[in-house]
Design a protein around this motif. Structure first.
Motif, PDB file in Angstrom:
ATOM      1  N   SER A  16      30.838  20.922   2.523  1.00 41.98           N
ATOM      2  CA  SER A  16      30.833  21.711   3.886  1.00 41.98           C
ATOM      3  C   SER A  16      29.672  22.450   3.706  1.00 41.98           C
ATOM      4  CB  SER A  16      31.927  22.444   3.794  1.00 41.98           C
ATOM      5  OG  SER A  16      31.964  23.469   2.772  1.00 41.98           O
ATOM      6  N   TYR A  17      28.690  22.547   2.833  1.00 43.08           N
ATOM      7  CA  TYR A  17      27.587  23.704   2.666  1.00 43.08           C
ATOM      8  C   TYR A  17      27.877  24.993   2.870  1.00 43.08           C
ATOM      9  CZ  TYR A  17      25.310  18.883   3.288  1.00 43.08           C
ATOM     10  OH  TYR A  17      24.906  17.724   2.779  1.00 43.08           O
ATOM     11  N   LYS A  18      29.105  25.158   2.783  1.00 43.13           N
ATOM     12  CA  LYS A  18      29.518  26.639   2.858  1.00 43.13           C
ATOM     13  C   LYS A  18      29.432  27.543   1.475  1.00 43.13           C
ATOM     14  CE  LYS A  18      32.784  26.805   6.457  1.00 43.13           C
ATOM     15  NZ  LYS A  18      33.675  25.725   6.594  1.00 43.13           N
ATOM     16  N   THR A  40      15.407  24.546  -5.368  1.00 45.37           N
ATOM     17  CA  THR A  40      16.203  23.690  -4.558  1.00 45.37           C
ATOM     18  C   THR A  40      15.395  22.322  -4.179  1.00 45.37           C
ATOM     19  OG1 THR A  40      17.403  23.004  -2.470  1.00 45.37           O
ATOM     20  CG2 THR A  40      15.871  25.146  -2.361  1.00 45.37           C
ATOM     21  N   SER A  41      16.153  21.122  -3.716  1.00 44.86           N
ATOM     22  CA  SER A  41      15.380  20.051  -3.156  1.00 44.86           C
ATOM     23  C   SER A  41      15.183  20.168  -1.567  1.00 44.86           C
ATOM     24  CB  SER A  41      16.011  18.646  -3.422  1.00 44.86           C
ATOM     25  OG  SER A  41      17.445  18.822  -3.020  1.00 44.86           O
ATOM     26  N   LYS A  42      15.740  21.259  -1.267  1.00 42.22           N
ATOM     27  CA  LYS A  42      15.485  21.398   0.375  1.00 42.22           C
ATOM     28  C   LYS A  42      14.084  21.802   0.770  1.00 42.22           C
ATOM     29  CE  LYS A  42      20.252  22.713   1.242  1.00 42.22           C
ATOM     30  NZ  LYS A  42      20.782  21.755   2.351  1.00 42.22           N
ATOM     31  N   THR A  43      13.871  21.752   2.123  1.00 44.02           N
ATOM     32  CA  THR A  43      12.680  22.015   2.506  1.00 44.02           C
ATOM     33  C   THR A  43      12.406  23.673   2.964  1.00 44.02           C
ATOM     34  OG1 THR A  43      13.064  21.729   4.931  1.00 44.02           O
ATOM     35  CG2 THR A  43      12.501  19.829   3.597  1.00 44.02           C
ATOM     36  N   SER A  45      11.697  24.884   5.841  1.00 45.80           N
ATOM     37  CA  SER A  45      12.728  25.468   6.775  1.00 45.80           C
ATOM     38  C   SER A  45      14.051  25.648   6.745  1.00 45.80           C
ATOM     39  CB  SER A  45      12.471  24.557   8.353  1.00 45.80           C
ATOM     40  OG  SER A  45      12.069  23.052   7.910  1.00 45.80           O
ATOM     41  N   GLU A  46      14.436  24.480   5.773  1.00 41.90           N
ATOM     42  CA  GLU A  46      15.939  24.828   5.332  1.00 41.90           C
ATOM     43  C   GLU A  46      16.284  25.958   4.723  1.00 41.90           C
ATOM     44  OE1 GLU A  46      16.236  20.835   3.672  1.00 41.90           O
ATOM     45  OE2 GLU A  46      18.123  20.668   4.459  1.00 41.90           O
ATOM     46  N   ILE A  47      15.517  26.466   3.864  1.00 39.63           N
ATOM     47  CA  ILE A  47      15.388  27.466   2.871  1.00 39.63           C
ATOM     48  C   ILE A  47      15.253  28.947   3.918  1.00 39.63           C
ATOM     49  CG2 ILE A  47      14.886  28.793   0.926  1.00 39.63           C
ATOM     50  CD1 ILE A  47      13.838  26.092   0.028  1.00 39.63           C
ATOM     51  N   GLN A 142      12.129  17.889   7.680  1.00 41.52           N
ATOM     52  CA  GLN A 142      10.481  18.504   7.807  1.00 41.52           C
ATOM     53  C   GLN A 142       9.999  18.584   6.416  1.00 41.52           C
ATOM     54  OE1 GLN A 142      11.332  21.780  10.044  1.00 41.52           O
ATOM     55  NE2 GLN A 142      11.594  20.501  11.945  1.00 41.52           N
ATOM     56  N   ARG A 143       9.753  17.701   5.664  1.00 41.74           N
ATOM     57  CA  ARG A 143       9.266  17.733   4.259  1.00 41.74           C
ATOM     58  C   ARG A 143       7.707  17.699   4.336  1.00 41.74           C
ATOM     59  NH1 ARG A 143      14.605  17.060   2.299  1.00 41.74           N
ATOM     60  NH2 ARG A 143      13.770  17.502   0.187  1.00 41.74           N
ATOM     61  N   GLN A 144       7.130  18.242   3.103  1.00 49.95           N
ATOM     62  CA  GLN A 144       5.961  18.321   3.059  1.00 49.95           C
ATOM     63  C   GLN A 144       5.358  17.725   1.792  1.00 49.95           C
ATOM     64  OE1 GLN A 144       4.279  22.523   3.414  1.00 49.95           O
ATOM     65  NE2 GLN A 144       6.486  23.156   2.927  1.00 49.95           N
ATOM     66  N   GLY A 175      19.149  13.378  -6.710  1.00 47.03           N
ATOM     67  CA  GLY A 175      19.786  14.625  -6.320  1.00 47.03           C
ATOM     68  C   GLY A 175      21.404  14.348  -6.196  1.00 47.03           C
ATOM     69  N   GLY A 176      22.062  15.131  -5.498  1.00 47.78           N
ATOM     70  CA  GLY A 176      23.488  14.934  -5.534  1.00 47.78           C
ATOM     71  C   GLY A 176      23.773  13.702  -4.739  1.00 47.78           C
ATOM     72  N   ARG A 177      22.664  13.271  -3.526  1.00 52.65           N
ATOM     73  CA  ARG A 177      23.223  12.183  -2.679  1.00 52.65           C
ATOM     74  C   ARG A 177      22.039  11.063  -2.785  1.00 52.65           C
ATOM     75  NH1 ARG A 177      25.562  16.212   0.179  1.00 52.65           N
ATOM     76  NH2 ARG A 177      27.627  15.756   1.137  1.00 52.65           N
ATOM     77  N   PHE A 178      20.663  11.849  -2.990  1.00 57.85           N
ATOM     78  CA  PHE A 178      19.572  10.912  -2.668  1.00 57.85           C
ATOM     79  C   PHE A 178      18.803  10.846  -4.070  1.00 57.85           C
ATOM     80  CE2 PHE A 178      20.711  12.783   1.292  1.00 57.85           C
ATOM     81  CZ  PHE A 178      21.226  11.765   2.097  1.00 57.85           C
ATOM     82  N   VAL A 179      17.747   9.780  -4.031  1.00 56.83           N
ATOM     83  CA  VAL A 179      16.992   9.520  -5.018  1.00 56.83           C
ATOM     84  C   VAL A 179      15.344  10.178  -4.343  1.00 56.83           C
ATOM     85  CG1 VAL A 179      15.670   7.606  -6.039  1.00 56.83           C
ATOM     86  CG2 VAL A 179      18.113   7.533  -5.436  1.00 56.83           C
ATOM     87  N   HIS A 180      14.903  11.075  -5.131  1.00 63.48           N
ATOM     88  CA  HIS A 180      13.721  11.746  -4.462  1.00 63.48           C
ATOM     89  C   HIS A 180      12.230  11.135  -5.063  1.00 63.48           C
ATOM     90  CE1 HIS A 180      15.960  15.133  -2.473  1.00 63.48           C
ATOM     91  NE2 HIS A 180      16.736  14.574  -3.321  1.00 63.48           N
ATOM     92  N   VAL A 181      11.465  10.485  -4.317  1.00 62.86           N
ATOM     93  CA  VAL A 181      10.154  10.296  -4.552  1.00 62.86           C
ATOM     94  C   VAL A 181       9.226  11.020  -4.388  1.00 62.86           C
ATOM     95  CG1 VAL A 181       8.545   8.358  -4.348  1.00 62.86           C
ATOM     96  CG2 VAL A 181      10.785   7.904  -3.908  1.00 62.86           C
TER      97      VAL A 181
HETATM   98  C1  2M8 Z   1      18.718  16.458  -0.148  1.00 63.79           C
HETATM   99  O1  2M8 Z   1      19.216  17.030  -1.349  1.00 63.79           O
HETATM  100  C2  2M8 Z   1      20.218  16.962  -1.931  1.00 63.79           C
HETATM  101  C3  2M8 Z   1      20.446  17.912  -3.079  1.00 63.79           C
HETATM  102  O2  2M8 Z   1      20.890  17.526  -4.347  1.00 63.79           O
HETATM  103  C4  2M8 Z   1      20.350  15.419  -2.477  1.00 63.79           C
HETATM  104  O3  2M8 Z   1      19.338  14.907  -2.926  1.00 63.79           O
HETATM  105  O4  2M8 Z   1      21.653  14.964  -2.563  1.00 63.79           O
HETATM  106  C5  2M8 Z   1      17.769  17.231   0.563  1.00 63.79           C
HETATM  107  O5  2M8 Z   1      16.828  16.257   0.806  1.00 63.79           O
HETATM  108  C6  2M8 Z   1      18.224  18.451   1.226  1.00 63.79           C
HETATM  109  O6  2M8 Z   1      16.849  18.559   2.191  1.00 63.79           O
HETATM  110  C7  2M8 Z   1      19.082  17.893   2.257  1.00 63.79           C
HETATM  111  O7  2M8 Z   1      19.608  19.471   2.894  1.00 63.79           O
HETATM  112  C8  2M8 Z   1      20.176  17.467   1.471  1.00 63.79           C
HETATM  113  C9  2M8 Z   1      21.646  17.278   2.233  1.00 63.79           C
HETATM  114  O8  2M8 Z   1      22.668  16.917   1.490  1.00 63.79           O
HETATM  115  O9  2M8 Z   1      20.020  16.311   0.705  1.00 63.79           O
END
Ligand code: 2M8
Ligand code: MG
Ligand code: MG
Length: 271
Positions: A16-18, A40-43, A45-47, A142-144, A175-181
Motif C-alpha cells: 500500500s506504500y502507507k 532508497t531506489s526511488k527517484t 521527485s518521488e522522495i 523520472q530517473r536520472q 529490489g523488492g520487485r525490480f532488477v535495477h541496471v
Molecule cells: C522501484 O523500487 C523498488 C524498491 O525495492 C523495487 O525495485 O521493487 C523503484 O523504481 C521506485 O522508483 C518505485 O517507486 C518502486 C515502486 O514499487 O519500484
C-alpha cells in the motif's frame, strides 16, 4: 545517531506504500534530534514528495546510492565533490541513465524478450505493476541514473543477463520487485560518504549509524552501518548479510517492524 532507511517495504508498506504504522516513531525520533535519512531506489521527485508528506528535512540518497542530496547550508561548509542544484548540494556516484539505457538497447538485445524496462512502460502500466497511482508512477519514471526492469524470464536467464551486464561495466541490484541496471554505486557507498560528512561537520560528536532495509539492494548499507536492521517482507527473505554482530530482525512487516526495532534500539534507551 543517524538513521538510514530504505522506503519501499521498510518505512512504507510493500503493497500500500502507507507509512502510518511508523509515523509516531518518526515524530519521537525528530523530537530527539535524530536524523532520518531515506536511502532508497526511488527517484528525486518521488522522495521530494514523500519528504514533504512526512515533514522530513534531512539529506537523502536516491536511486540505490547513485546520488546524495543535502539541503543547502545543512552543514557549515559545502562538502567537496558536491554541486549545487536548486536547494540541494548534490554528490553523484554514477553515470547517467542514458549510458545504461544504450547498453540495454544496443548490447543486450539477446535478452530483450526477457524484460520490460521502466522507459518502455506507460505511466498506467507501471501503476498497474506496482500499485502506485498514476501520478506516483510518473515520478518513478523520472530517473536520472539507471533503469529498473520488470524481469519476465527465469532465474537462470537472469543470472546470464547479470553476468553479461557486469562485463559491460554495469552493476545489477535486486529490489523488492525490480532488477535495477545502473553503475557501480550502492546504498552502502553513499551512506558511508554522507556519514563522513556528518562526522567532519561535527568532529566532537561520535556518530553511530543504524540502517534499515528489507531487500538485497539494502545489503550494502546494512553491512556498513553500526547497527543493521533487517525488516521482514511479506514477499521475500531478509536481505542477505555476511555480518553477524549488531544485527536485528523485525518481527513485524514493513513500517510496523521499522517502529518496533527503532523503539527497541534507540527510543527505549532515551526516555
Ligand atoms: C522501484 O523500487 C523498488 C524498491 O525495492 C523495487 O525495485 O521493487 C523503484 O523504481 C521506485 O522508483 C518505485 O517507486 C518502486 C515502486 O514499487 O519500484
Ligand atoms: Mg525495500
Ligand atoms: Mg528500496
Amino acid at each position: 545517531t543517524l538513521v538510514f532507511t530504505d522506503l519501499d517495504g521498510t518505512l512504507m508498506d510493500h503493497y500500500s506504500y502507507k507509512t502510518e504504522d511508523a509515523e509516531d516513531t518518526i515524530v519521537a525520533l525528530k523530537f530527539h534530534d535524530i536524523a532520518i535519512i531515506p536511502n532508497t531506489s526511488k527517484t528525486l521527485s518521488e522522495i521530494l514528495n514523500i519528504r514533504e508528506q512526512l515533514h522530513l528535512t534531512s539529506p537523502f540518497i536516491i536511486e540505490n546510492g547513485a546520488a546524495v542530496y543535502i539541503p543547502v547550508n545543512y552543514f557549515k561548509k559545502q562538502p567537496t565533490g558536491t554541486q549545487q542544484q536548486g536547494d540541494f548540494w548534490v554528490k553523484p556516484f554514477c553515470q547517467d541513465k542514458a549510458h545504461w539505457l544504450s547498453l540495454l538497447t544496443e548490447h543486450a538485445t539477446q535478452f530483450s524478450e526477457y524484460f520490460e524496462g521502466f522507459s518502455q512502460l506507460t505511466n498506467e502500466q507501471l501503476a498497474a505493476l506496482t500499485g502506485l497511482n498514476t501520478a506516483q508512477a510518473t515520478m518513478a519514471k523520472q530517473r536520472q541514473y539507471g533503469e529498473p526492469l520488470n524481469w519476465l524470464g527465469s532465474q537462470e536467464v537472469l543470472a546470464e543477463f547479470i553476468a553479461h551486464m557486469q562485463k559491460l561495466g554495469a552493476n545489477i541490484l535486486q529490489g523488492g520487485r525490480f532488477v535495477h541496471v545502473s553503475g557501480h554505486a550502492d546504498k552502502g557507498q553513499a551512506q558511508r560518504w554522507l556519514a563522513k560528512q556528518y562526522q567532519e561537520n561535527n568532529p566532537t560528536e561520535a556518530f553511530q549509524t543504524i540502517a534499515l532495509g528489507d531487500s538485497d539492494n539494502d545489503s550494502a548499507m546494512l553491512e556498513c552501518a553500526t547497527i543493521a536492521v533487517q525488516i521482514r517482507s511479506p514477499v521475500h527473505d531478509f536481505p542477505q548479510l555476511k555480518r553477524q554482530h549488531d544485527v536485528y530482525q523485525s518481527q513485524q512487516y514493513g513500517p510496523a517492524g521499522w517502529a518496533e526495532c527503532l523503539h527497541k534500539i534507540v527510543l527505549s534507551n532515551l526516555d
